[in-house]
Design a protein around this motif. Structure first.
Motif, mmCIF file in Angstrom:
data_model
loop_
_atom_site.group_PDB
_atom_site.id
_atom_site.type_symbol
_atom_site.label_atom_id
_atom_site.label_comp_id
_atom_site.label_asym_id
_atom_site.label_seq_id
_atom_site.Cartn_x
_atom_site.Cartn_y
_atom_site.Cartn_z
ATOM 1 N N TRP A 233 0.933 -1.219 0.067
ATOM 2 C CA TRP A 233 0.003 0.134 -0.060
ATOM 3 C C TRP A 233 1.068 1.230 -0.041
ATOM 4 N N MET A 234 0.630 2.153 -1.050
ATOM 5 C CA MET A 234 1.540 3.360 -1.010
ATOM 6 C C MET A 234 0.728 4.794 -0.915
ATOM 7 N N ASN A 235 1.227 5.457 0.016
ATOM 8 C CA ASN A 235 0.457 6.823 0.332
ATOM 9 C C ASN A 235 0.806 7.629 -0.800
ATOM 10 N N PHE A 236 0.187 7.980 -1.904
ATOM 11 C CA PHE A 236 0.371 8.674 -3.108
ATOM 12 C C PHE A 236 1.118 10.167 -2.751
ATOM 13 N N SER A 280 -1.203 4.606 11.502
ATOM 14 C CA SER A 280 -1.071 6.049 12.037
ATOM 15 C C SER A 280 -0.241 6.874 11.584
ATOM 16 N N ASP A 281 1.008 6.185 11.305
ATOM 17 C CA ASP A 281 2.183 6.841 10.765
ATOM 18 C C ASP A 281 2.299 6.977 9.140
ATOM 19 N N PHE A 282 1.555 5.903 8.600
ATOM 20 C CA PHE A 282 1.259 5.972 7.079
ATOM 21 C C PHE A 282 0.216 7.339 6.692
ATOM 22 N N PHE A 283 -0.822 7.597 7.349
ATOM 23 C CA PHE A 283 -1.547 8.543 7.023
ATOM 24 C C PHE A 283 -1.234 10.041 7.858
ATOM 25 N N SER A 305 -12.243 3.147 3.202
ATOM 26 C CA SER A 305 -12.664 3.743 4.559
ATOM 27 C C SER A 305 -12.146 5.019 4.494
ATOM 28 N N THR A 306 -11.147 5.611 3.733
ATOM 29 C CA THR A 306 -10.630 6.933 3.872
ATOM 30 C C THR A 306 -10.511 7.371 2.559
ATOM 31 N N SER A 307 -10.281 8.657 2.773
ATOM 32 C CA SER A 307 -10.407 9.735 1.674
ATOM 33 C C SER A 307 -8.861 10.163 1.308
ATOM 34 N N VAL A 308 -7.896 9.502 1.803
ATOM 35 C CA VAL A 308 -6.458 9.786 1.345
ATOM 36 C C VAL A 308 -6.070 8.961 0.269
ATOM 37 N N PRO A 309 -5.687 9.548 -0.828
ATOM 38 C CA PRO A 309 -5.211 8.684 -1.986
ATOM 39 C C PRO A 309 -4.220 7.706 -1.884
ATOM 40 N N VAL A 310 -4.607 6.579 -2.094
ATOM 41 C CA VAL A 310 -3.576 5.541 -1.951
ATOM 42 C C VAL A 310 -3.850 4.653 -2.867
#
Length: 385
Positions: A233-236, A280-283, A305-310
């Motif tokens: 999983w990558m946090n874009f 927690s650290d990822f977001f 479940s999240t709005s963060v682009p991943v």
């Protein structure tokens, strides 16, 4: 009047015990004893569920000690007879009658040993319910502590034990209805699943628990009830932090994925006590954790479940090298063969009648793909003796 000294009869070579006759007499008890010893050892070795090496070895060692002791006494007695120069106290009694008691004793001992060996073989080769552990109806009664992760959307999540929802929770509740028990959910992180089962803190663990050799060495597991694969999983928004290999990737400790990262040249594992710590650290935009490794369905459910682009990358790609199927199972104490069989049958029924609707409600609704997750059935090989 001169007193006559009693006549002394010296043992002549012809009077000494015959070697062939001696060993034939010993064979009357020695052969049945050996047969009973071997039969008992084989029966114990074939016994399932908990017979250890010390128990098995105690039979031949103990029986051999008895046999050697009796044989030594007989050899000593034979030697005394061969060398003694004494009067024959029963000169008129036939020699065959004198040793008749030995034959009867040997016959009686033979019968006892053979019967003992037969009874032992019948008892120990039969699958003893006590040795196979309790069945589901005996083990799952009243309120049953069930370990779940408690923090995975779509799997097991909620604010309190009575309000948990998800695929694992639905399976545990379905089992409760089937076996007439009330599940009491308790959070367990990946590092504490095995010790909590071994210590009896929980009776079952239904928590995205992969069936593997490390787990089966300590506990028993029934399943699989779900199949998955590893994924990245990558946090874009943090993609600029991803440098050359090995890439730093966060992973939950004591999981199959942690083992895969440790053996991969592409990644530098950053192990945490739970996946929640990684999240927690990822977001957190100020933290440098940009990659996470877990099972694909867990990450896909989180993404829904999240709005963060991943971005979720398939763990079987050549650039990832974390392939392999994860088979989720239900964990419980080691040696509970009957319980394993009952749970396996129940899981098969769940897969046939409930799996699709539970998946759609809890996982598909969160964006988890439908491909490759439904098992064809459980594996009887997991119910080890």
């Amino acid at each position: 009047m001169e007193e006559k000294s009693p006549s002394i009869s010296r043992t002549t070579p012809s009077d000494r015990p015959n070697d062939g006759h001696f060993w034939r007499r010993q064979a009357l008890w020695l052969v049945p004893a050996l047969v009973a010893c071997i039969a008992g050892t084989v029966a114990l070795a074939a016994t399932k569920n908990g017979v250890n090496l010390a128990t098995i070895l105690a039979v031949p060692i103990g029986a051999s000690g008895v046999m050697v002791g009796i044989l030594a006494l007989n050899l000593s007695s034979r030697q005394r007879k061969a060398t003694a120069e004494t009067a024959d106290p029963y000169p008129d009694q036939p020699r065959q009658r004198r040793y008749a008691w030995e034959k009867w004793a040997s016959a009686a001992l033979s019968i006892v040993l053979i019967c003992s060996g037969a009874v032992m073989a019948i008892v120990f080769t039969d699958e003893d319910p006590d040795l196979a552990g309790p069945n589901a109806e005996e083990y799952l009664t009243g309120i049953v502590e069930v370990g779940i992760n408690g923090e995975y959307p779509g799997w097991s999540y909620g604010d309190d034990p009575s309000g948990y929802n998800g695929f694992d929770v639905a399976l545990a509740r379905w089992l409760g209805d089937k076996f007439d028990f009330e599940p009491k959910f308790r959070k367990v992180d990946p590092a504490s699943r095995l010790p909590m089962i071994e210590q009896g803190a929980v009776k079952l663990v239904v928590s995205n628990f992969s069936i593997n050799s490390n787990a089966l060495a300590k506990i028993d597991m029934a399943g699989p009830y779900y199949q998955d694969e590893s994924a990245i999983w990558m946090n874009f928004e943090k993609r600029y932090l991803i440098g050359n290999t090995p890439h730093r990737a966060c992973v939950a400790r004591n999981t199959t994925n942690a083992d895969k990262l440790a053996n991969s040249k592409f990644y530098d594992p950053d192990e945490r006590s739970s996946l929640a710590d990684c999240l927690s650290d990822f977001f957190n935009p100020s933290n440098d954790v940009a990659l996470m490794v877990s099972d694909k369905s867990i990450l896909e459910a989180y993404r829904g479940s999240t709005s963060v682009p991943v971005t979720v990358f398939d763990g079987t790609g050549a650039d990832v090298m974390l392939g392999g199927t994860e088979n989720y199972g239900i964990g419980f104490p080691n040696g509970y063969v009957e319980l394993c069989k009952d749970l396996s049958d129940a899981i098969d029924e769940f897969i046939e009648t409930q799996w699709s609707s539970v998946f759609d409600e809890n996982l598909r609704s969160r964006g988890v793909s439908t491909q490759g997750h439904r098992p064809s059935g459980t594996s009887s090989a997991n119910c080890k003796s």
